[in-house]
Write a protein that holds these residues in place. Structure first.
Motif, PDB file in Angstrom:
ATOM      1  N   UNK A 159       0.828  -1.133  -0.084  1.00 14.83           N
ATOM      2  CA  UNK A 159       0.035  -0.047  -0.001  1.00 14.83           C
ATOM      3  C   UNK A 159       0.679   1.200  -0.027  1.00 14.83           C
ATOM      4  N   UNK A 160       2.014   1.222   0.891  1.00 16.85           N
ATOM      5  CA  UNK A 160       2.923   2.557   1.147  1.00 16.85           C
ATOM      6  C   UNK A 160       3.569   2.546  -0.446  1.00 16.85           C
ATOM      7  N   UNK A 161       3.998   1.572  -0.872  1.00 20.37           N
ATOM      8  CA  UNK A 161       4.827   1.617  -2.327  1.00 20.37           C
ATOM      9  C   UNK A 161       3.925   2.452  -3.472  1.00 20.37           C
ATOM     10  N   UNK A 162       2.453   2.278  -3.239  1.00 23.93           N
ATOM     11  CA  UNK A 162       1.544   2.710  -4.262  1.00 23.93           C
ATOM     12  C   UNK A 162       1.169   4.129  -3.897  1.00 23.93           C
ATOM     13  N   UNK A 163       1.211   4.379  -2.685  1.00 22.40           N
ATOM     14  CA  UNK A 163       0.815   5.805  -2.256  1.00 22.40           C
ATOM     15  C   UNK A 163       1.511   7.090  -2.866  1.00 22.40           C
ATOM     16  N   UNK A 164       0.915   8.082  -3.164  1.00 23.55           N
ATOM     17  CA  UNK A 164       1.581   9.531  -3.937  1.00 23.55           C
ATOM     18  C   UNK A 164       2.303   9.994  -2.872  1.00 23.55           C
ATOM     19  N   UNK A 165       1.996   9.747  -1.593  1.00 25.70           N
ATOM     20  CA  UNK A 165       2.834  10.570  -0.323  1.00 25.70           C
ATOM     21  C   UNK A 165       3.588   9.623   0.367  1.00 25.70           C
ATOM     22  N   UNK A 166       4.070   8.675  -0.301  1.00 23.39           N
ATOM     23  CA  UNK A 166       4.879   7.688   0.541  1.00 23.39           C
ATOM     24  C   UNK A 166       5.833   8.150   1.409  1.00 23.39           C
ATOM     25  N   UNK A 167       6.590   9.155   0.605  1.00 26.77           N
ATOM     26  CA  UNK A 167       8.004   9.582   1.598  1.00 26.77           C
ATOM     27  C   UNK A 167       7.643  10.518   2.900  1.00 26.77           C
ATOM     28  N   UNK A 168       6.274  11.011   2.795  1.00 26.00           N
ATOM     29  CA  UNK A 168       5.821  11.545   3.835  1.00 26.00           C
ATOM     30  C   UNK A 168       5.051  10.475   5.090  1.00 26.00           C
ATOM     31  N   UNK A 169       4.514   9.569   4.464  1.00 26.06           N
ATOM     32  CA  UNK A 169       4.010   8.554   5.299  1.00 26.06           C
ATOM     33  C   UNK A 169       5.294   7.792   5.998  1.00 26.06           C
ATOM     34  N   UNK A 170       6.220   7.625   5.278  1.00 22.13           N
ATOM     35  CA  UNK A 170       7.355   6.886   5.991  1.00 22.13           C
ATOM     36  C   UNK A 170       8.152   7.582   6.850  1.00 22.13           C
ATOM     37  N   UNK A 171       8.148   8.760   6.769  1.00 21.54           N
ATOM     38  CA  UNK A 171       8.725   9.888   7.637  1.00 21.54           C
ATOM     39  C   UNK A 171       7.802   9.945   9.018  1.00 21.54           C
ATOM     40  N   UNK A 172       6.723   9.978   8.705  1.00 22.83           N
ATOM     41  CA  UNK A 172       5.517   9.793  10.069  1.00 22.83           C
ATOM     42  C   UNK A 172       5.763   8.389  10.605  1.00 22.83           C
ATOM     43  N   UNK A 173       6.017   7.361   9.923  1.00 26.74           N
ATOM     44  CA  UNK A 173       5.999   6.141  10.714  1.00 26.74           C
ATOM     45  C   UNK A 173       7.183   5.883  11.457  1.00 26.74           C
ATOM     46  N   UNK A 174       8.352   6.288  10.892  1.00 23.42           N
ATOM     47  CA  UNK A 174       9.738   6.165  11.351  1.00 23.42           C
ATOM     48  C   UNK A 174      10.091   7.473  12.643  1.00 23.42           C
ATOM     49  N   UNK A 175       9.497   8.341  12.656  1.00 25.72           N
ATOM     50  CA  UNK A 175       9.625   9.482  13.621  1.00 25.72           C
ATOM     51  C   UNK A 175       9.375   8.725  15.051  1.00 25.72           C
ATOM     52  N   UNK A 176      10.149   9.237  16.059  1.00 29.97           N
ATOM     53  CA  UNK A 176       9.871   8.658  17.324  1.00 29.97           C
ATOM     54  C   UNK A 176       8.581   9.368  17.896  1.00 29.97           C
ATOM     55  N   UNK A 177       8.521  10.518  17.612  1.00 34.44           N
ATOM     56  CA  UNK A 177       6.829  11.366  17.975  1.00 34.44           C
ATOM     57  C   UNK A 177       6.763  12.057  16.685  1.00 34.44           C
ATOM     58  N   UNK A 178       6.000  11.815  15.664  1.00 32.86           N
ATOM     59  CA  UNK A 178       5.544  12.477  14.544  1.00 32.86           C
ATOM     60  C   UNK A 178       4.634  13.834  15.008  1.00 32.86           C
ATOM     61  N   UNK A 179       4.267  13.938  16.091  1.00 34.22           N
ATOM     62  CA  UNK A 179       3.594  15.465  16.633  1.00 34.22           C
ATOM     63  C   UNK A 179       4.405  16.283  17.113  1.00 34.22           C
ATOM     64  N   UNK A 180       5.678  15.966  17.060  1.00 39.83           N
ATOM     65  CA  UNK A 180       6.666  16.976  17.626  1.00 39.83           C
ATOM     66  C   UNK A 180       8.012  17.390  16.519  1.00 39.83           C
ATOM     67  N   UNK A 181       8.312  18.618  16.846  1.00 35.85           N
ATOM     68  CA  UNK A 181       8.998  19.237  15.774  1.00 35.85           C
ATOM     69  C   UNK A 181      10.459  18.748  16.095  1.00 35.85           C
ATOM     70  N   UNK A 182      10.719  18.316  17.402  1.00 37.42           N
ATOM     71  CA  UNK A 182      12.089  17.637  17.747  1.00 37.42           C
ATOM     72  C   UNK A 182      12.142  16.002  17.464  1.00 37.42           C
ATOM     73  N   UNK A 183      13.108  15.881  17.029  1.00 33.00           N
ATOM     74  CA  UNK A 183      13.493  14.234  16.589  1.00 33.00           C
ATOM     75  C   UNK A 183      13.547  13.728  17.804  1.00 33.00           C
TER      76      UNK A 183
END
Length: 183
Positions: A159-183
Motif C-alpha cells: 500500500x505504501x509503495x503505491x501511495x503518492x505521498x509515500x515519503x511523508x508517510x514513511x517519515x511519519x512512521x519512522x519518527x519517534x514522535x511525529x507530533x513534535x518538531x523535535x526528533x
C-alpha cells in the motif's frame, strides 16, 4: 561418440519426439543435442502439454561435471527453473546439450521444452538466482515475524509503495514522535 555420462555407451543417431536429431546413448538413454538442430526444429515442436501439478516425471541428473563428447572440455551446468534444482549440461564450444534420461520429459512437464535455448542465457539464470534469493528472504522474514505479522507488513508495504505521498508517510512512521518538531 562415447557417452559423456556412463562412458560405456555409444551415442547413436536418433530423433527426439520423432523430430529433433539427437544422438542417444545405447546404455544410459541420455541424449546429445546440438542447439542448432533444436533451433531449426523449434517451430515444429508439439505444444507443451499442460500436466497436472501432481505429475511426477522420472528423470536422472548427473551431479558431477561432464566432458563434452566432441571437444573433451568441461560442460557448464544451468538450472532450468526456480521450481527445481535440476540442471542441464551445456558445451559452449559446440553449443551441445546433454540431456540425461528423462530430462526432455521433465522440460515438457515444466513447460520448458520450447524455451530450451533461453535456459542458457544470463537473463534466465539471473531470474532464477533472484527468485531463489527472494524465497530465502521470505523464509527469514516469516520465521522472524510470524505468518500473521509478515502478511500485515507486506500488505502495508505494498500500500505504501503505491501511495503518492509515500515519503511523508514513511517519515511519519519512522519518527519517534511525529507530533513534535523535535526528533
Amino acid at each position: 561418440m562415447q557417452c559423456p555420462k556412463c562412458k560405456t555407451g555409444v551415442l547413436q543417431p536418433t530423433r527426439l519426439d520423432n523430430l529433433i536429431p539427437v544422438h542417444t546413448c545405447n546404455a544410459c538413454g541420455g541424449n546429445w543435442l546440438i542447439l542448432e538442430d533444436y533451433l531449426r526444429y523449434k517451430g515444429q515442436l508439439p505444444e507443451s502439454a499442460e500436466l497436472p501439478n501432481d505429475v511426477v516425471v522420472e528423470s536422472e541428473e548427473t551431479k558431477s561435471a561432464l566432458l563434452c563428447p566432441v571437444t573433451g572440455s568441461l560442460m557448464l551446468k544451468f538450472r532450468i527453473s526456480k521450481d527445481t534444482e535440476h540442471r542441464l549440461d551445456l558445451s559452449p564450444k559446440v553449443n551441445g546439450i546433454w540431456l540425461d534420461k528423462g530430462e526432455w520429459e521433465l522440460l515438457n512437464a515444466h513447460g520448458l521444452a520450447d524455451k530450451l535455448n533461453a535456459i542458457f542465457t544470463d537473463v534466465w539464470q539471473r531470474q532464477i538466482r533472484e527468485s531463489h534469493t527472494q524465497a530465502q528472504f521470505d523464509e527469514m522474514y516469516l520465521s522472524q515475524f510470524g505468518q500473521e505479522d509478515y502478511d500485515k507488513v507486506k500488505d502495508l508495504r505494498e500500500w505504501l509503495q503505491q501511495h503518492p505521498q509515500k515519503d511523508r508517510l514513511k517519515a511519519f512512521l519512522l519518527a519517534d514522535n511525529p507530533w513534535s518538531a523535535v526528533k
